[in-house]
Write a protein that holds these residues in place. Structure first.
Motif, PDB file in Angstrom:
ATOM      1  N   VAL A 184       0.846  -1.196   0.000  1.00 34.16           N
ATOM      2  CA  VAL A 184       0.000   0.000   0.000  1.00 34.16           C
ATOM      3  C   VAL A 184       0.880   1.244   0.000  1.00 34.16           C
ATOM      4  O   VAL A 184       0.638   2.198  -0.738  1.00 34.16           O
ATOM      5  CB  VAL A 184      -0.932   0.021   1.239  1.00 34.16           C
ATOM      6  CG1 VAL A 184      -1.631   1.366   1.343  1.00 34.16           C
ATOM      7  CG2 VAL A 184      -1.944  -1.094   1.156  1.00 34.16           C
ATOM      8  N   GLN A 185       1.898   1.237   0.812  1.00 30.88           N
ATOM      9  CA  GLN A 185       2.830   2.366   0.871  1.00 30.88           C
ATOM     10  C   GLN A 185       3.434   2.632  -0.497  1.00 30.88           C
ATOM     11  O   GLN A 185       3.499   3.770  -0.948  1.00 30.88           O
ATOM     12  CB  GLN A 185       3.954   2.071   1.861  1.00 30.88           C
ATOM     13  CG  GLN A 185       3.590   2.283   3.307  1.00 30.88           C
ATOM     14  CD  GLN A 185       4.780   2.040   4.205  1.00 30.88           C
ATOM     15  OE1 GLN A 185       5.804   1.522   3.784  1.00 30.88           O
ATOM     16  NE2 GLN A 185       4.649   2.422   5.464  1.00 30.88           N
TER      17      GLN A 185
ATOM     18  N   ALA B   7       0.985   4.284  -2.729  1.00 31.93           N
ATOM     19  CA  ALA B   7       0.772   5.670  -2.328  1.00 31.93           C
ATOM     20  C   ALA B   7       1.939   6.537  -2.789  1.00 31.93           C
ATOM     21  O   ALA B   7       1.742   7.616  -3.361  1.00 31.93           O
ATOM     22  CB  ALA B   7       0.606   5.758  -0.813  1.00 31.93           C
TER      23      ALA B   7
ATOM     24  N   GLU C  46      -2.134   7.616   6.871  1.00 29.22           N
ATOM     25  CA  GLU C  46      -2.659   7.470   5.519  1.00 29.22           C
ATOM     26  C   GLU C  46      -1.635   6.752   4.642  1.00 29.22           C
ATOM     27  O   GLU C  46      -1.972   5.836   3.907  1.00 29.22           O
ATOM     28  CB  GLU C  46      -2.978   8.847   4.928  1.00 29.22           C
ATOM     29  CG  GLU C  46      -3.720   8.755   3.612  1.00 29.22           C
ATOM     30  CD  GLU C  46      -3.713  10.068   2.847  1.00 29.22           C
ATOM     31  OE1 GLU C  46      -3.195  11.072   3.383  1.00 29.22           O
ATOM     32  OE2 GLU C  46      -4.209  10.091   1.706  1.00 29.22           O
ATOM     33  N   ARG C  47      -0.396   7.162   4.793  1.00 27.75           N
ATOM     34  CA  ARG C  47       0.661   6.545   3.981  1.00 27.75           C
ATOM     35  C   ARG C  47       0.814   5.058   4.314  1.00 27.75           C
ATOM     36  O   ARG C  47       1.136   4.255   3.445  1.00 27.75           O
ATOM     37  CB  ARG C  47       1.987   7.267   4.215  1.00 27.75           C
ATOM     38  CG  ARG C  47       3.093   6.687   3.384  1.00 27.75           C
ATOM     39  CD  ARG C  47       4.326   7.536   3.300  1.00 27.75           C
ATOM     40  NE  ARG C  47       5.301   6.854   2.468  1.00 27.75           N
ATOM     41  CZ  ARG C  47       6.115   5.890   2.901  1.00 27.75           C
ATOM     42  NH1 ARG C  47       6.071   5.520   4.158  1.00 27.75           N
ATOM     43  NH2 ARG C  47       6.966   5.299   2.091  1.00 27.75           N
TER      44      ARG C  47
ATOM     45  N   GLY D  55      -1.549   3.221   5.014  1.00 25.54           N
ATOM     46  CA  GLY D  55      -2.731   2.524   4.526  1.00 25.54           C
ATOM     47  C   GLY D  55      -3.782   2.248   5.581  1.00 25.54           C
ATOM     48  O   GLY D  55      -4.630   1.386   5.403  1.00 25.54           O
TER      49      GLY D  55
ATOM     50  N   CYS E  57      -8.092   6.675   5.427  1.00 26.02           N
ATOM     51  CA  CYS E  57      -8.515   7.103   4.106  1.00 26.02           C
ATOM     52  C   CYS E  57      -8.932   8.568   4.162  1.00 26.02           C
ATOM     53  O   CYS E  57      -9.755   8.953   4.988  1.00 26.02           O
ATOM     54  CB  CYS E  57      -9.687   6.233   3.649  1.00 26.02           C
ATOM     55  SG  CYS E  57     -10.426   6.761   2.124  1.00 26.02           S
TER      56      CYS E  57
ATOM     57  N   THR F 234      -9.470   2.586   6.757  1.00 25.41           N
ATOM     58  CA  THR F 234      -9.527   1.576   5.710  1.00 25.41           C
ATOM     59  C   THR F 234      -9.791   0.230   6.390  1.00 25.41           C
ATOM     60  O   THR F 234      -9.750   0.146   7.616  1.00 25.41           O
ATOM     61  CB  THR F 234      -8.175   1.490   4.983  1.00 25.41           C
ATOM     62  OG1 THR F 234      -7.189   1.067   5.923  1.00 25.41           O
ATOM     63  CG2 THR F 234      -7.783   2.835   4.423  1.00 25.41           C
TER      64      THR F 234
END
Lengths: 136, 136
Positions: A123-124, A127, B74-75, B77, B80, B96
């Motif tokens: 995910v990182q 992003a 957020e980074r 994951g 959101c 998330t």
DNA sequence: CATGACACTTACCTTTTTGTGCGTACTTAC
DNA sequence: GTAAGTACGCACAAAAAGGTAAGTGTCATG
């Protein structure tokens, strides 16, 4: 507007004062969730350890930080320190029942992260890529 | 000697590299277990929030720290971020699936501390008293 | 007979974290 | 028309966390 307020209030009841600045829980949380606090707790879940055993096990911790962390955790009643009056010094650290209890939660958190590390890192990566694309 | 080494090794296998300095889990752990990370995660377990809702809910957090914490999460994951291009700005933060998962663990830890606060504080009081007696 | 292990403590210094105050671009309320 | 709310970013300063090196006293090992 009324709905979000209602949720806030209902939660505020359930979760006491964690969201309040003066809540004493915050101090405990700080000790337990500190960088070295987590690692020490998890290490001690594996049983009794001596000071230098812990130092070697928990990679990167300095003697000073380990000593300080153990003192906090002892004062909070999570760690039991037994010193044998022999020479050279012999000191054993273990978890109290309270410590084992909270150790379970901390270990669960740590385990979860380790298990899901692949997902998180992918995910990182996604992003980071999106950020790079926006800048390009 | 052999027994303690055996335990260390067995655990080292089970728990991967958390005890190693370079383990990427440590970074995630830092974000999640940071002072404000914990509180934000717990707050968002209660549902979607706007920036200033969070700021008001999480007592004592500065705008800067809240923004930074949200960006880390957020980074990684866990959070959101949805921003509506209106004026005045409107941004919504939620968890998330990954975030809800880890939020459960964090919430469990926080709840445990709040529930057991009385026990902990009485242990602390006893410990402090003993220290005082020794010094007298 | 010098070194290292043990379990720390202390002093000093660097790094990281955190807070504060200001600015933004625009709107609604007073 | 002035103030406040919105969601931040930036620069600066203060505070806290963390690392390094040295010292303690005694014993086992080389």
């Amino acid at each position: 507007m009324s709905e979000s307020k209602a949720v806030s209030l209902a939660e505020q009841m359930r979760r006491g004062e964690l969201f309040s600045t003066q809540c004493p829980s915050r101090e405990i949380l700080k000790h337990v969730t500190s960088q070295w606090g987590v690692l020490v707790l998890v290490a001690l879940m594996g049983g009794t350890h001596r000071f230098s055993e812990l130092r070697r096990k928990v990679g990167g911790v300095s003697e000073k930080m380990l000593a300080q962390t153990l003192q906090y955790l002892e004062r909070d009643g999570f760690v039991c320190r037994v010193s044998f009056p022999v020479v050279p010094p012999h000191v054993e650290y273990s978890l109290t029942p309270l410590g084992r209890d909270i150790g379970l939660k901390v270990e669960a958190l740590a385990d979860w992260i380790e298990s899901n590390l692949p997902s998180i890192m992918s995910v990182q990566a996604t992003a980071d890529q999106e950020v790079a694309e926006q800048q390009a």
